[in-house]
Design a protein around this motif. Sequence first.
Motif, mmCIF file in Angstrom:
data_model
loop_
_atom_site.group_PDB
_atom_site.id
_atom_site.type_symbol
_atom_site.label_atom_id
_atom_site.label_comp_id
_atom_site.label_asym_id
_atom_site.label_seq_id
_atom_site.Cartn_x
_atom_site.Cartn_y
_atom_site.Cartn_z
ATOM 1 N N TYR A 241 0.831 -1.203 0.000
ATOM 2 C CA TYR A 241 0.000 0.000 0.000
ATOM 3 C C TYR A 241 0.869 1.257 0.000
ATOM 4 O O TYR A 241 0.600 2.226 -0.736
ATOM 5 C CB TYR A 241 -0.900 0.033 1.236
ATOM 6 C CG TYR A 241 -2.031 -0.970 1.261
ATOM 7 C CD1 TYR A 241 -2.463 -1.628 0.118
ATOM 8 C CD2 TYR A 241 -2.686 -1.255 2.465
ATOM 9 C CE1 TYR A 241 -3.512 -2.536 0.163
ATOM 10 C CE2 TYR A 241 -3.737 -2.162 2.523
ATOM 11 C CZ TYR A 241 -4.140 -2.798 1.376
ATOM 12 O OH TYR A 241 -5.177 -3.699 1.434
ATOM 13 N N ASN A 242 1.895 1.257 0.822
ATOM 14 C CA ASN A 242 2.754 2.443 0.896
ATOM 15 C C ASN A 242 3.495 2.690 -0.412
ATOM 16 O O ASN A 242 3.728 3.841 -0.793
ATOM 17 C CB ASN A 242 3.746 2.303 2.055
ATOM 18 C CG ASN A 242 3.108 2.601 3.401
ATOM 19 O OD1 ASN A 242 2.141 3.356 3.489
ATOM 20 N ND2 ASN A 242 3.628 1.997 4.459
ATOM 21 N N LYS A 243 3.843 1.629 -1.101
ATOM 22 C CA LYS A 243 4.465 1.815 -2.423
ATOM 23 C C LYS A 243 3.477 2.448 -3.399
ATOM 24 O O LYS A 243 3.852 3.303 -4.213
ATOM 25 C CB LYS A 243 4.965 0.479 -2.971
ATOM 26 C CG LYS A 243 5.765 0.627 -4.273
ATOM 27 C CD LYS A 243 6.309 -0.699 -4.756
ATOM 28 C CE LYS A 243 7.238 -0.498 -5.963
ATOM 29 N NZ LYS A 243 6.588 0.237 -7.069
ATOM 30 N N VAL A 244 2.214 2.053 -3.311
ATOM 31 C CA VAL A 244 1.184 2.664 -4.151
ATOM 32 C C VAL A 244 1.070 4.152 -3.838
ATOM 33 O O VAL A 244 1.026 4.988 -4.750
ATOM 34 C CB VAL A 244 -0.177 1.970 -3.933
ATOM 35 C CG1 VAL A 244 -1.306 2.790 -4.557
ATOM 36 C CG2 VAL A 244 -0.158 0.567 -4.530
ATOM 37 N N LEU A 245 1.011 4.495 -2.565
ATOM 38 C CA LEU A 245 0.902 5.898 -2.167
ATOM 39 C C LEU A 245 2.076 6.699 -2.715
ATOM 40 O O LEU A 245 1.900 7.806 -3.245
ATOM 41 C CB LEU A 245 0.848 6.020 -0.648
ATOM 42 C CG LEU A 245 -0.358 5.389 0.050
ATOM 43 C CD1 LEU A 245 -0.224 5.534 1.565
ATOM 44 C CD2 LEU A 245 -1.672 6.002 -0.421
ATOM 45 N N LYS A 246 3.253 6.146 -2.604
ATOM 46 C CA LYS A 246 4.453 6.828 -3.097
ATOM 47 C C LYS A 246 4.409 6.990 -4.614
ATOM 48 O O LYS A 246 4.653 8.093 -5.141
ATOM 49 C CB LYS A 246 5.697 6.036 -2.693
ATOM 50 C CG LYS A 246 6.998 6.623 -3.210
ATOM 51 C CD LYS A 246 8.182 5.764 -2.791
ATOM 52 C CE LYS A 246 9.491 6.334 -3.332
ATOM 53 N NZ LYS A 246 10.657 5.507 -2.918
ATOM 54 N N ASP A 247 4.096 5.914 -5.331
ATOM 55 C CA ASP A 247 4.137 5.935 -6.798
ATOM 56 C C ASP A 247 3.058 6.839 -7.386
ATOM 57 O O ASP A 247 3.324 7.623 -8.307
ATOM 58 C CB ASP A 247 3.989 4.519 -7.351
ATOM 59 C CG ASP A 247 5.192 3.637 -7.033
ATOM 60 O OD1 ASP A 247 6.227 4.175 -6.600
ATOM 61 O OD2 ASP A 247 5.087 2.408 -7.209
ATOM 62 N N VAL A 248 1.829 6.730 -6.867
ATOM 63 C CA VAL A 248 0.734 7.545 -7.410
ATOM 64 C C VAL A 248 0.968 9.014 -7.090
ATOM 65 O O VAL A 248 0.749 9.895 -7.927
ATOM 66 C CB VAL A 248 -0.623 7.062 -6.850
ATOM 67 C CG1 VAL A 248 -1.745 8.004 -7.279
ATOM 68 C CG2 VAL A 248 -0.909 5.641 -7.328
ATOM 69 N N CYS A 249 1.414 9.285 -5.889
ATOM 70 C CA CYS A 249 1.689 10.669 -5.495
ATOM 71 C C CYS A 249 2.774 11.279 -6.387
ATOM 72 O O CYS A 249 2.696 12.455 -6.757
ATOM 73 C CB CYS A 249 2.106 10.709 -4.026
ATOM 74 S SG CYS A 249 2.198 12.363 -3.308
ATOM 75 N N ALA A 250 3.767 10.495 -6.748
ATOM 76 C CA ALA A 250 4.866 10.994 -7.576
ATOM 77 C C ALA A 250 4.396 11.430 -8.958
ATOM 78 O O ALA A 250 5.075 12.218 -9.628
ATOM 79 C CB ALA A 250 5.942 9.927 -7.714
ATOM 80 N N GLN A 251 3.243 10.945 -9.401
ATOM 81 C CA GLN A 251 2.712 11.313 -10.708
ATOM 82 C C GLN A 251 1.957 12.640 -10.684
ATOM 83 O O GLN A 251 1.568 13.151 -11.729
ATOM 84 C CB GLN A 251 1.789 10.201 -11.214
ATOM 85 C CG GLN A 251 2.505 8.873 -11.437
ATOM 86 C CD GLN A 251 1.553 7.731 -11.725
ATOM 87 O OE1 GLN A 251 0.369 7.945 -11.981
ATOM 88 N NE2 GLN A 251 2.056 6.512 -11.671
ATOM 89 N N ASP A 252 1.742 13.182 -9.498
ATOM 90 C CA ASP A 252 1.038 14.454 -9.329
ATOM 91 C C ASP A 252 2.045 15.494 -8.851
ATOM 92 O O ASP A 252 2.647 15.347 -7.794
ATOM 93 C CB ASP A 252 -0.095 14.282 -8.298
ATOM 94 C CG ASP A 252 -0.976 15.513 -8.183
ATOM 95 O OD1 ASP A 252 -0.430 16.625 -8.008
ATOM 96 O OD2 ASP A 252 -2.211 15.376 -8.235
ATOM 97 N N GLN A 253 2.238 16.558 -9.609
ATOM 98 C CA GLN A 253 3.279 17.533 -9.303
ATOM 99 C C GLN A 253 3.032 18.284 -7.998
ATOM 100 O O GLN A 253 3.954 18.888 -7.445
ATOM 101 C CB GLN A 253 3.423 18.531 -10.456
ATOM 102 C CG GLN A 253 3.990 17.926 -11.729
ATOM 103 C CD GLN A 253 4.212 18.955 -12.806
ATOM 104 O OE1 GLN A 253 3.448 19.911 -12.937
ATOM 105 N NE2 GLN A 253 5.263 18.775 -13.589
ATOM 106 N N ARG A 254 1.807 18.263 -7.508
ATOM 107 C CA ARG A 254 1.491 18.973 -6.270
ATOM 108 C C ARG A 254 1.184 18.021 -5.118
ATOM 109 O O ARG A 254 0.476 18.362 -4.180
ATOM 110 C CB ARG A 254 0.319 19.942 -6.482
ATOM 111 C CG ARG A 254 0.629 21.029 -7.513
ATOM 112 C CD ARG A 254 -0.525 22.004 -7.666
ATOM 113 N NE ARG A 254 -0.306 22.924 -8.767
ATOM 114 C CZ ARG A 254 0.348 24.082 -8.663
ATOM 115 N NH1 ARG A 254 0.830 24.445 -7.496
ATOM 116 N NH2 ARG A 254 0.507 24.876 -9.703
#
Length: 303
Positions: A241-254
């Motif tokens: 789950y934490n990897k998902v949070l990190k990866d998806v967040c990285a795709q959003d510049q803000r």
Amino acid sequence: MRNSRHRARAAVALATAALTGFATLTACDASGGDSAAPGGSAAQDRAAPKRAPAWDTSPRSLAAVGDSITRGFDACSVLSDCPEVSWATGSDDGVRSLAQRLLGKQRAETHSWNYAKTGARMADLPEQMARAAARKPELVTVMAGANDACRSSADEMTSVAEFRADFEDSLRTLRRSQPKTQVYVASVPDLKRLWSTGRTNQLGKQVWKLGICKSMLADADDMDRAATERRQSVQDRVVAYNKVLKDVCAQDQRCRYDGGAVFGFHFDGEQLSHWDWFHPSKDGQSRLAEMAHKGVTAARPRS
């Protein structure tokens, strides 16, 4: 002979004119219209990567979404919410919530909102995010995922694919109306470490029997192979789950992920609720607020 000299001069003049015309045409191509010579400024502009927007370390309004941790569950009394001690938006001076640290006590009362809900899973986040977006906050905090792992059994945990889809949907929901709002995402806590710490308290284990995070906490003293593998499967899912949070967040510049700060924090007896020895106590909420404040105000995100 005269005619020969005349013809030679004419040939030279014609060649000179042709060369002049070719040079003029080349010069126009190099400097005129929308085209640019190789290495020119227009080519450089097209090749230059887009810069990410600067992160604002001092947002002036805040909305929180998530689960029981952000509601201050079991921090003040048994099996009850206590939002006044929430790490994100609480008003308690002993906690000094993220809202108070960023906005000041007075402004936090009018410019911070808590839409988290005890028991919420990632699938509930899009609705919470829609309510948060209506406030047009400059910052949204996210802490969700523990309940996706804390199920009646390990088999009932939310799949990683579903978790990702729900989190992506949450960010899309926000971006439809608030493209510039910043998002700070806290990692899912280390549930296995919480089990290891809390199982030393007899009162806590009695409360666990009421059904708190059964996938991890059921039969707390059972150390046989099946119980050990069950707990490890929950731990592995939290890491995913934490990897998902990190990866998806990285795709959003803000969007800024906490770099695993919450997952890596060692909650001890003082930072755990003395009602259930699992949720953060008032002191634990203060530690969460401190971690979030460091993350939001840092010049660069934690890696």
